[in-house]
Design a protein around this motif. Structure first.
Motif, PDB file in Angstrom:
ATOM      1  N   ILE A 259      15.633  55.156  82.635  1.00  0.00           N
ATOM      2  CA  ILE A 259      16.631  55.463  81.614  1.00  0.00           C
ATOM      3  C   ILE A 259      17.603  56.524  82.127  1.00  0.00           C
ATOM      4  CG2 ILE A 259      15.237  54.708  79.660  1.00  0.00           C
ATOM      5  CD1 ILE A 259      14.546  57.685  79.154  1.00  0.00           C
ATOM      6  N   THR A 261      20.576  56.272  82.864  1.00  0.00           N
ATOM      7  CA  THR A 261      21.929  56.214  82.299  1.00  0.00           C
ATOM      8  C   THR A 261      21.981  56.777  80.879  1.00  0.00           C
ATOM      9  OG1 THR A 261      21.513  53.965  81.529  1.00  0.00           O
ATOM     10  CG2 THR A 261      22.589  54.192  83.677  1.00  0.00           C
ATOM     11  N   TRP A 262      20.827  57.152  80.344  1.00  0.00           N
ATOM     12  CA  TRP A 262      20.821  57.700  78.980  1.00  0.00           C
ATOM     13  C   TRP A 262      21.162  59.189  79.028  1.00  0.00           C
ATOM     14  CZ3 TRP A 262      16.521  55.693  75.231  1.00  0.00           C
ATOM     15  CH2 TRP A 262      16.393  54.298  75.357  1.00  0.00           C
ATOM     16  N   SER A 263      21.953  59.634  78.072  1.00  0.00           N
ATOM     17  CA  SER A 263      22.248  61.061  77.964  1.00  0.00           C
ATOM     18  C   SER A 263      21.115  61.753  77.210  1.00  0.00           C
ATOM     19  CB  SER A 263      23.560  61.261  77.211  1.00  0.00           C
ATOM     20  OG  SER A 263      23.380  60.865  75.861  1.00  0.00           O
ATOM     21  N   ASP A 266      21.251  60.570  73.783  1.00  0.00           N
ATOM     22  CA  ASP A 266      20.712  59.209  73.627  1.00  0.00           C
ATOM     23  C   ASP A 266      19.200  59.252  73.412  1.00  0.00           C
ATOM     24  OD1 ASP A 266      23.175  58.059  74.020  1.00  0.00           O
ATOM     25  OD2 ASP A 266      22.799  57.420  76.093  1.00  0.00           O
ATOM     26  N   LEU A 267      18.541  60.031  74.251  1.00  0.00           N
ATOM     27  CA  LEU A 267      17.085  60.084  74.189  1.00  0.00           C
ATOM     28  C   LEU A 267      16.630  60.712  72.865  1.00  0.00           C
ATOM     29  CD1 LEU A 267      14.504  59.384  75.589  1.00  0.00           C
ATOM     30  CD2 LEU A 267      14.741  61.395  77.039  1.00  0.00           C
ATOM     31  N   TYR A 270      17.061  58.116  70.144  1.00  0.00           N
ATOM     32  CA  TYR A 270      16.038  57.079  70.210  1.00  0.00           C
ATOM     33  C   TYR A 270      14.702  57.594  69.673  1.00  0.00           C
ATOM     34  CZ  TYR A 270      13.018  53.425  72.110  1.00  0.00           C
ATOM     35  OH  TYR A 270      12.090  52.420  72.248  1.00  0.00           O
ATOM     36  N   LEU A 276      18.856  52.778  69.803  1.00  0.00           N
ATOM     37  CA  LEU A 276      20.007  53.251  70.541  1.00  0.00           C
ATOM     38  C   LEU A 276      20.943  52.061  70.646  1.00  0.00           C
ATOM     39  CD1 LEU A 276      21.068  55.758  71.852  1.00  0.00           C
ATOM     40  CD2 LEU A 276      20.066  55.024  73.995  1.00  0.00           C
ATOM     41  N   LYS A 279      21.495  49.307  73.426  1.00  0.00           N
ATOM     42  CA  LYS A 279      20.561  49.512  74.535  1.00  0.00           C
ATOM     43  C   LYS A 279      19.125  49.166  74.175  1.00  0.00           C
ATOM     44  CE  LYS A 279      22.848  52.864  77.515  1.00  0.00           C
ATOM     45  NZ  LYS A 279      23.934  53.633  76.896  1.00  0.00           N
ATOM     46  N   LYS A 310      14.274  64.252  81.412  1.00  0.00           N
ATOM     47  CA  LYS A 310      15.381  64.027  82.333  1.00  0.00           C
ATOM     48  C   LYS A 310      15.143  64.690  83.692  1.00  0.00           C
ATOM     49  CE  LYS A 310      19.624  63.325  81.024  1.00  0.00           C
ATOM     50  NZ  LYS A 310      19.610  61.849  81.055  1.00  0.00           N
TER      51      LYS A 310
END
Ligand code: HEC
Ligand code: HEC
Ligand code: HEC
Length: 508
Positions: A259, A261-263, A266-267, A270, A276, A279, A310
């Protein structure tokens, strides 16, 4: 949520072992007596236990928050049953394990547990009577819990949960798994009981995130692949694993397979909502974790989890067990355009026996298009997701697509109930699609909307319908025992031969 769904969710946990750094310290402030320390249970099982109030309301509330973050209720409560009264039969790869009654009932629950015994159950997997628990109880993850947090949890379970004087069914595992002692060897091999040590080079937020991810939230118990003895493969941490019928995807920061590409936002979105847009959306065990646990975490904690996630090592296809889809340079959330939005199936005849793509298209239009749209584009408000460019259709393998069709989606969030009916064989399903129909439908969706390199056969559908791939642990254990017995027999035979030779020599 159905008890089946819970059992499936919990199947994951039957294989728990976290690579967690772990606390072995003794619980502070341990009450010295057992029964004396805990007031007798109330005869009124439905109301909160009128305990003696030896723990402050704020401590009990803190314990409640931790119990929610740890999702104790998901396993220790049957659908429609009294909270924490146990009885849920958890399907594990080696047989069914029944979750205990952990209400403060002194007759059938943990009302007589001292805080030390409670700490040992949570962090060492040892019951008050000294017997080992099976790792269906995620003690390998809870081992990270600090003494303060154990104390708060204890206060909540003794004072904030209503006692239920009701026994649960007993666990009967097949031989040799019924030998609880065997868990001692497993623990010696795989239970990391070193205390959690904060990393001074990282921020307080990162450390909080790691503490939650490895401990209470036990993410790796589902997202990390397992070895032959069901231990987590630490070098593949969070690289993706099959959990019952659902696949918990790679959630490392790898841009193509994870993941990456997730900011951060975003996380967080979710974890709080299970959705999301464009996605991913959470079904299965992830939906349950969100419904019962993650959506209640405060913003600071969810953000801490995202910060830590991350930062973990990215693992790509070389690390993952599954050969992940083709174009390794692009994210699995960015699959380009649908290859063909609407194949020409109309007018071709809807009779049974239609082959491949046409059959898939027909099954789609009859069962799915009403919600997801004729082109699988979803509804404009996003409630019905687009099936194109989607975690379920473009993932490492088609298992979540199959599981979604067979089990549906059921998730409770702050913004409401998210529900897709199931098309499998369980009660409540809107239609029982055959394995051939599901395979045709899945192949149609994969080739037009997602990872076209994946192909599904009817036999694959049956595996997911049966609750996911079986573990060969039991077979291994039996073979292991068999091998052990064989070795002993060989030794006896050899000794026998030697002594016969000796006596034969002596006779000469
Ligand atoms: C993933 C499922 C799962 C979760 C989550 C879970 N448990 Fe358990 N727990 C079990 C199962 C299954 C058993 C029984 C295991 C056995 O019989 O070996 C168990 C046993 C226990 C026991 C032993 C009780 C006894 O005397 O038999 C305690 C105490 C306990 N759990 C407390 C907790 C607490 C507190 C939490 C949350 C912090 C929690 N559990 C979360 C599955 C779970
Ligand atoms: C009980 C098992 C379980 C636990 C615990 C769990 N997950 Fe999941 N997770 C899953 C499954 C299964 C999916 C796939 C759901 C789907 O796509 O419908 C998933 C999906 C995800 C996704 C979406 C990935 C994608 O590519 O679509 C993210 C992100 C995620 N989980 C993060 C986490 C984090 C962070 C934690 C811990 C805080 C966690 N999960 C704990 C089972 C679990
Ligand atoms: C009654 C409406 C409805 C029908 C009929 C329906 N779905 Fe869904 N579907 C939903 C909803 C609602 C979601 C969940 C959206 C979310 O999680 O935010 C969903 C989610 C999905 C997902 C994503 C699941 C995940 O875990 O990522 C897939 C794939 C899917 N549906 C496929 C299908 C297929 C194939 C059919 C036909 C067999 C079908 N749906 C029929 C409403 C429906």
């Amino acid at each position: 949520m159905t008890s089946l769904a819970r059992a499936l969710r919990a199947a994951s946990a039957s294989m728990l072992l976290s690579g967690a750094v772990v606390a072995s310290a003794q619980a502070a402030d341990t009450p010295s007596a057992t029964a004396a320390a805990t007031p007798a249970s109330s005869t009124v099982a439905d109301t909160a236990a009128p305990q003696n109030g030896r723990f402050s309301p704020s401590l009990v509330e803190q314990g409640h928050y931790l119990a929610t973050a740890s999702d104790c209720i998901a396993c220790h409560t049957v659908a429609g049953g009294k909270p924490m009264a146990g009885g849920l039969a958890i399907a594990s790869p080696v047989g069914t394990i029944v979750a205990s009654n952990i209400t403060p009932s002194t007759t059938n629950g943990i009302g007589n547990y001292t805080e030390q015994q409670f700490a040992d159950a949570l962090r060492k997997g040892v019951r008050a009577d000294g017997a080992n628990l099976y790792p269906a109880m995620p003690y390998t993850a809870y081992a990270t819990l600090s003494d303060d947090d154990i104390h708060a949890l204890y206060a909540y379970f003794m004072q904030g949960v209503a006692p239920v004087d009701q026994p649960t069914a007993r666990t009967h595992l097949p031989f040799p798994m019924n030998i609880r002692m065997s868990m001692k060897f497993w623990n010696a091999l795989f239970l990391n009981d070193k205390p959690y040590v904060a990393d001074p080079h990282q921020s307080e937020q990162w450390n909080r995130g790691r503490y939650l991810v490895d401990g209470a939230a036990h993410c790796s118990t589902c997202h990390t692949p397992r070895g032959v003895l069901m231990q987590e493969k630490l070098d593949l941490s969070m690289a993706g694993a099959q959990v019952g019928p659902w696949y918990a995807p790679n959630i490392t920061p790898d841009a193509a397979h994870g993941i990456g590409t997730w900011s951060q936002a975003d996380l967080v979105t979710y974890l709080k909502t299970g959705r999301l847009p464009g996605k991913a959306q959470a079904a299965g065990s992830m939906a349950e974790a969100i419904t019962h646990s993650f959506r209640y975490l405060n913003d600071a904690d969810v953000n801490a989890i995202a910060v830590y996630m991350k930062s973990i090592p990215a693992i790509g296809s070389n690390g993952s067990e599954d050969a992940i889809q083709g174009a390794a340079a692009t994210s699995r959330f960015d699959q380009g355009k649908p290859s063909n939005a609407l194949p020409a199936f109309r007018g071709k005849g809807f009779e049974a026996g239609m082959a491949g793509d046409t059959r898939g298209a027909v099954v789609f239009s009859a069962n799915c298009a009403s919600c997801h749209g004729y082109n699988g584009q979803g509804s404009s408000d996003g409630y019905y997701p687009s099936l194109f460019n989607n975690s379920a259709t473009a993932g490492a393998n088609p298992n979540n697509l199959l599981a979604t069709i067979l089990y549906g989606v059921d998730r409770e969030t702050a913004s409401g109930h998210v529900f897709m009916p199931s098309f499998g064989s369980q009660p409540g399903a809107v239609a029982n699609l055959s394995n051939d129909d599901v395979a045709a439908l899945a192949n149609y969706l994969l080739s037009h909307y997602g990872n076209a390199t994946q192909k599904v056969a009817a036999a694959d559908v049956e595996v997911i319908r049966q609750g996911g791939p079986r573990s060969n642990l039991l077979t291994l254990a039996r073979v292991g025992i068999g091998a052990g017995v064989a070795v002993v027999l060989i030794v006896i035979v050899l000794l026998g031969i030697r002594s016969r030779r000796k006596s034969a020599q002596a006779r000469r």
